[in-house]
Enzyme design. Sequence first.
Site, PDB file in Angstrom:
ATOM      1  CE  LYS A  71      -3.786   1.866   2.894  1.00 24.50           C
ATOM      2  NZ  LYS A  71      -4.624   1.533   4.083  1.00 24.50           N
ATOM      3  CB  SER A 146      -7.866   3.268   3.361  1.00 30.15           C
ATOM      4  OG  SER A 146      -7.002   2.606   4.266  1.00 30.15           O
ATOM      5  CB  SER A 170      -8.059   0.338   6.095  1.00 32.19           C
ATOM      6  OG  SER A 170      -8.737   1.559   6.242  1.00 32.19           O
TER       7      SER A 170
END
Lengths: 465, 45
Positions: A71, A146, A170
């Site tokens: 990420k 996210s 997330s």
Amino acid sequence: MSVAGLATRLRAGELSPAEAVQSYLDRIEELDDAVNAYITVRAEEALAEAEALVRARGDRGPLWGVPIAVKDVIDVAGTLTTAASRILADNVASRDAHVVTRLREAGAILLGKLNTHEFAYGALTTSPHFGAAHNPWALDRVCGGSSGGSAAAAAADLAAGTLGSDTAGSIRIPSSFCGVTGLRPTTGRVSNRGSIPVAWTFDTIGPITRSAEDSALLLEAIAGHDPEDPSTADVPVPPYSRRLDGSAGELRIGVVTELFERGIDGRVAVVIREAIEDLRAAGARILEVKIALFSQLGTIQQAMQFVEAAAAHRTLLRTRLSDYAPDVRARLLTGLFVPPTAYVLAQRARRLAYAELSRALEAVDILAAPTMPVLPPRVGEETVDLNGDTILYRLTLIPFNSPWSCVGLPVASVPCGFVEGLPVGLALVGRRFDEETVLRAADAFQRLTDWHERRPALTTTAAAS
Amino acid sequence: VQGVEPTDEDLERVQTFLAVLLPAFEELERIVQEETVPAARDLPR
């Protein structure tokens, strides 16, 4: 291909690390214009790292030659860390994050940086600066967030495995929406050094992969105490992947009744109940449980998270306020208006909540619940349908995700069925630092079913349309 | 607000978050006993 399968083939010399990297680069080239999982692809660097691995002598780690993507809030030295924000568009990391160092030590190759909700602070992954990540199962839908790019990349096979981060769902939310296996480890199990914080007392990095076995392999690589991150726990790390025996027979599984009673799409509830029945049929003992204070846990986490995130961003809020996306800006500003007494009250309530959840987890080995109660919204929309009513998406997820992260429990989300052709995820929640039982349960479920093996029919033609 | 200059539109969005969060605190006030001390990240291991 799975992390485990690819690692075996690489060790056997059936393909080289460079060939593995190139196969993913080809797939990214073919599909990622449509999915938008990546913010940065490290094509040249990854190929060079693959060649260097072959030249190096010494022990080959368990992830030798396996291409992994992380990420874009996690630093990789010499590579941009943007957090999907215009504010950090030119931010080149000077040093690897601790988890990246650990991946390299295990032999992994860093393939690239994955899309996220801006600053990992939202559950849609629709950055106005870097574009929305699209759900590989339905390109007009969001991935959740996210860590949306991480889940999308795992689902579309754009990396062998990925890392995401989880503050209040997330990792779990996008894993559920994209039909992959995500594990939020116990808070403090994995170092956060070298990653951009959302809220320090909740943040944790974890794997998003295509199976529990793959998540076990990645967690083994990244877990453990980091002397440079005082929030990590000095707790032994078990050899998770070797503890997966496929047995559900001795498990006592608590079903959180409250999460089936309201706030959930009836079709999703049916799929989750069927998954729990699969575990019962395999010998698990199923118990219905009620947890005191459960409905307060979302409030507790939200109050603390708003304040901690505002504190983390205080300098940028003063100097770059207009450069945030409107929704992220509003969340960050909200933290400035939560009274200090409310923050402390939430911390006090958090202690009570932890006691209640610990009591529930004395009677059972794990808890089972829906990961997400609704189907993913369409890209550009902030509402969803809930049994015929249109409601704000962001309000649907809090009661299902915050209870576990509020008190730092490990949670896996595993694919367990479909509604309207979209994946549904089963959440398996364990005691603090007992990821082993969570992964064992997830693996047992995946040996009973094949939901985790289903892949989206994503082709260039489909992507173009 | 602490050196930050939000617009009216920002503040309207903030209000939507606070409208959900703050009323829920009345219930928390009722539940939490006086002797309960805060827990940050120091939960038992």
